[in-house]
Scaffold this motif. Structure first.
Motif, short mmCIF file in Angstrom:
data_model
loop_
_atom_site.label_atom_id
_atom_site.label_comp_id
_atom_site.label_asym_id
_atom_site.label_seq_id
_atom_site.Cartn_x
_atom_site.Cartn_y
_atom_site.Cartn_z
N GLU A 78 4.82 -9.36 0.10
CA GLU A 78 4.57 -7.99 1.04
C GLU A 78 5.58 -7.08 0.92
N SER A 102 1.65 -1.61 4.51
CA SER A 102 0.86 -1.71 3.38
C SER A 102 -0.46 -1.88 3.66
N THR A 103 -0.63 -1.95 4.83
CA THR A 103 -2.23 -2.24 5.23
C THR A 103 -2.78 -0.90 5.56
N TRP A 124 -4.02 -6.08 -3.56
CA TRP A 124 -5.28 -6.23 -3.06
C TRP A 124 -6.01 -4.69 -3.23
N THR A 129 -0.47 -6.94 -0.54
CA THR A 129 -1.48 -5.94 0.05
C THR A 129 -1.78 -4.52 -0.78
#
Length: 481
Positions: free
Chosen positions: A135, A107-108, A142, A139
């Motif tokens: 998660e 996800s990052t 965000w 993320t």
């Protein structure tokens, strides 16, 4: 307005009526696509961020309807982890159509685009998820919140409680919400434009009790004895079988402990019906006002009282019923002869009354051969007396005076004596774990479903005792099969 917890009930009831969930997802996705078109122009860039459940499935369908847009679809996880068959099928449809569909395994690394897209669609989590985001959704939220693009959330912003509007830590900050069938209580509190889209859920899915209503029942694997209810059946005197049928039915419907308070003159016979029964006799051969104080003390130690099976209509007995209900403040299912005093008693108790149509008239209500007219009459009478009514018939009518449900399970074989005693016991057990209006609706559904199973297996000539063993199967949810 519909609470979030009711969404699954409606979906399952719609499916039972012949409107499959896949069709509902197709309609939901089409509705999302319509909103996207209203918010952006053809050719605009739209990024879908989709979870692995049916909320994500709605987003996958919507993307397929937007061929005139620059669409990217980001699946949060591997395709193998998609949790529902219909969502997985819609992912494969996107891939086979050679749309820009990406699996996000980290996800990052989620890339919404550079520059930011014209619109981001949040299709991560639906109404069935509450609590702080975990998660990979945390993320992803965000990233969406950090984008300059407006956000359209599907059904409810991920991380927001649809019933309260409270946003948990890290929740998506939506600019627009498209929700389905009806608005949800908490959406009005959001700083977002909310649009409600109809997706083809028939009105009958709300009117008729169906298998979706069984989704209200659940058990904690760590539960202990008593967690699922203790029921006191007060009955017997002229009749010995009626309280026993109610008590055994309550056990089969999931109550942990069931006790029978009955006259000592029949206590031995009642106990002889089953070793599973706990009998608490009181003096004499019928209920008297002098017994009420002891009964009230026993009732206070139980979650629900089933009052009436087999009591008879001796005037002293009816006076005892008046006295008990006048001081009782708990939950009671009132059945048989005890029903005739309900309308004249001022009580703080929560009552579920289970009359057949003749008993309803004796209580002061009205009835009709047409089930729609009968439903209106029952609703008005329930509002007048301030109690839940479960009026038995070919179509059972359940009403708390504000919302009315109709149950269609059951068959003509259930005209045999004792089936109402079974229903009272089932409803009493369910009232330990469900609100009274739901306990009555699910009780009617399960009792009729049990009767249908018996007749399908054996034909007509069923006995009330036949229903009891069929109750657990009738309460089994589709996702248990």
């Amino acid at each position: 307005m519909i609470p979030a917890r009711e969404v699954r009930v409606l979906d399952a009831n719609a499916e039972a009526l012949g409107v499959p969930r896949k069709q509902l997802m197709e309609s939901s996705g089409n509705a999302v696509a319509r909103v996207v078109r209203d918010l952006t122009d053809p050719g605009a860039s739209v990024a879908f961020v989709c979870g692995r459940g049916n909320n994500g499935g709605d987003g996958l369908v919507a993307a397929r309807f937007l061929a005139e847009y620059d669409v990217t679809v980001h699946l949060l996880g591997r395709r193998e982890t998609i949790s529902t068959r219909i969502a997985a099928e819609n992912w494969e449809a996107l891939v086979e159509s050679e749309m820009d569909a990406r699996e996000v395994t980290d996800s990052t690394a989620l890339d919404l685009g550079d520059p930011d897209p014209d619109l981001v669609v949040d299709a991560m989590l639906g109404t069935g998820i509450t609590g702080a985001l975990r998660e990979p959704e945390r993320t992803a939220a965000w990233a969406m919140n950090g984008s300059s693009a407006p956000v359209l959330s599907v059904d409810v912003p991920s991380g927001v409680d649809a019933d309260t509007g409270d946003g948990y830590e890290g929740a998506v900050e939506a600019d627009h919400v498209v929700t389905f069938h009806d608005t949800k209580p908490g959406l009005a509190d959001l700083d977002a434009e909310v649009r409600v889209e109809l997706i083809g859920i028939p009105e009958a899915a709300e009117t008729f009790v169906g298998p979706g209503d069984l989704l209200r029942l659940d058990r904690d694997p760590q539960s202990h004895k008593g967690d699922h209810g203790e029921v006191l059946v007060v009955g017997g005197g002229p009749y010995t079988g009626a309280p026993t049928l109610s008590a055994r039915a309550a056990l089969r419907a999931g109550a942990d402990l069931v006790r029978i308070a009955c006259p000592e003159g029949i206590a031995r016979e009642v106990q002889a019906f089953s070793e599973d029964l706990i009998v608490r006799p009181f003096a004499g051969d019928h209920l008297l006002p002098g017994h009420v104080q002891r009964l009230a003390a026993m009732a206070a130690e139980h979650d629900t009282v089933v009052f009436g099976p087999g009591l008879g209509d001796h005037e002293e007995t009816l006076e005892a019923v008046r006295s008990f209900l006048g001081t009782y403040e708990g939950t009671a299912v009132v059945d048989a002869d005890a029903l005739q005093v309900v309308a004249e008693v001022d009580t703080e108790a929560t009552l579920i009354c289970t009359p057949h149509q003749g008993e309803l008239v004796k209580m002061g209500g009205e009835t009709s051969d047409d089930w729609r007219e009968r439903a209106d009459l029952v609703e008005r009478f329930a509002a007048e007396i301030g109690h839940v009514l479960l009026v038995k018939g070919a179509y059972d009518v359940v009403s708390d005076g504000e919302r009315t449900r109709v149950n269609r399970t059951g068959n003509p074989g259930m005209t045999v004596g004792g089936t109402g005693d079974v229903l009272a016991g089932v409803t009493g057990a369910l009232a330990c774990v469900l609100p009274p209006e739901h306990a009555a609706a699910v009780g009617a559904f399960a009792n009729g479903r049990a009767g249908d199973a018996v007749v399908e297996d054996r034909g007509y000539g069923l006995l009330a005792t036949d229903l009891i063993d069929a109750i657990p199967g009738a309460l089994r949810r589709d996702d248990d099969e």
